[in-house]
Design a protein around this motif. Structure first.
Motif, PDB file in Angstrom:
ATOM      1  N   ARG A  31      74.211  13.588 -11.250  1.00 53.24           N
ATOM      2  CA  ARG A  31      75.205  14.547 -10.766  1.00 53.24           C
ATOM      3  C   ARG A  31      74.558  15.905 -10.499  1.00 53.24           C
ATOM      4  N   ARG A  34      72.495  15.692  -7.315  1.00 56.19           N
ATOM      5  CA  ARG A  34      73.333  15.743  -6.112  1.00 56.19           C
ATOM      6  C   ARG A  34      73.769  17.172  -5.824  1.00 56.19           C
ATOM      7  N   SER A  35      74.098  17.907  -6.874  1.00 60.57           N
ATOM      8  CA  SER A  35      74.488  19.315  -6.701  1.00 60.57           C
ATOM      9  C   SER A  35      73.316  20.127  -6.157  1.00 60.57           C
TER      10      SER A  35
END
Length: 109
Positions: A31, A34-35
């Motif tokens: 996550r 992806r950020s």
């Protein structure tokens, strides 16, 4: 046989706990990655816009080598005309001075 199914559930529960413990950091890193990738794409898009704006500004303000050469030719031609005019003016002054000197000589005894 009563011990068999209980042991299986305990093993399954233990395995599920281990998988959850292992999966949490993986999901967190994924996550976060992806950020970070989204942030990088955003920064790249902004840089592309800035480069495009700079190219447009350069096209508006900078002149081509051909335009500089044309202006240089005009300036050189103008300078040559000015130098010729100054030379003609000098010649006229010389002639006027010679005439003035001749007149003074002819008046003196």
């Amino acid at each position: 046989m009563a011990l068999g199914p209980t042991v299986e559930w305990q093993e399954i529960a233990l395995l599920a706990g281990v998988l959850t413990a292992a999966a949490a950091p993986i999901v967190w890193v994924w996550r976060d990655g992806r950020s970070s990738i989204r942030d990088l794409h955003s920064r790249v898009d902004k840089l592309k816009e800035e480069v495009a704006a700079d190219k447009l500004e350069a096209a508006k303000t900078f002149v081509s080598a051909e335009a500089v050469a044309r202006v240089e030719k005009r300036l050189v031609a103008s300078e040559e005309r000015m130098a010729a005019a100054i030379e003609r003016l000098g010649e006229r002054i010389d002639r006027a001075m010679e005439t003035l000197i001749e007149r003074r000589r002819s008046r003196s005894p």
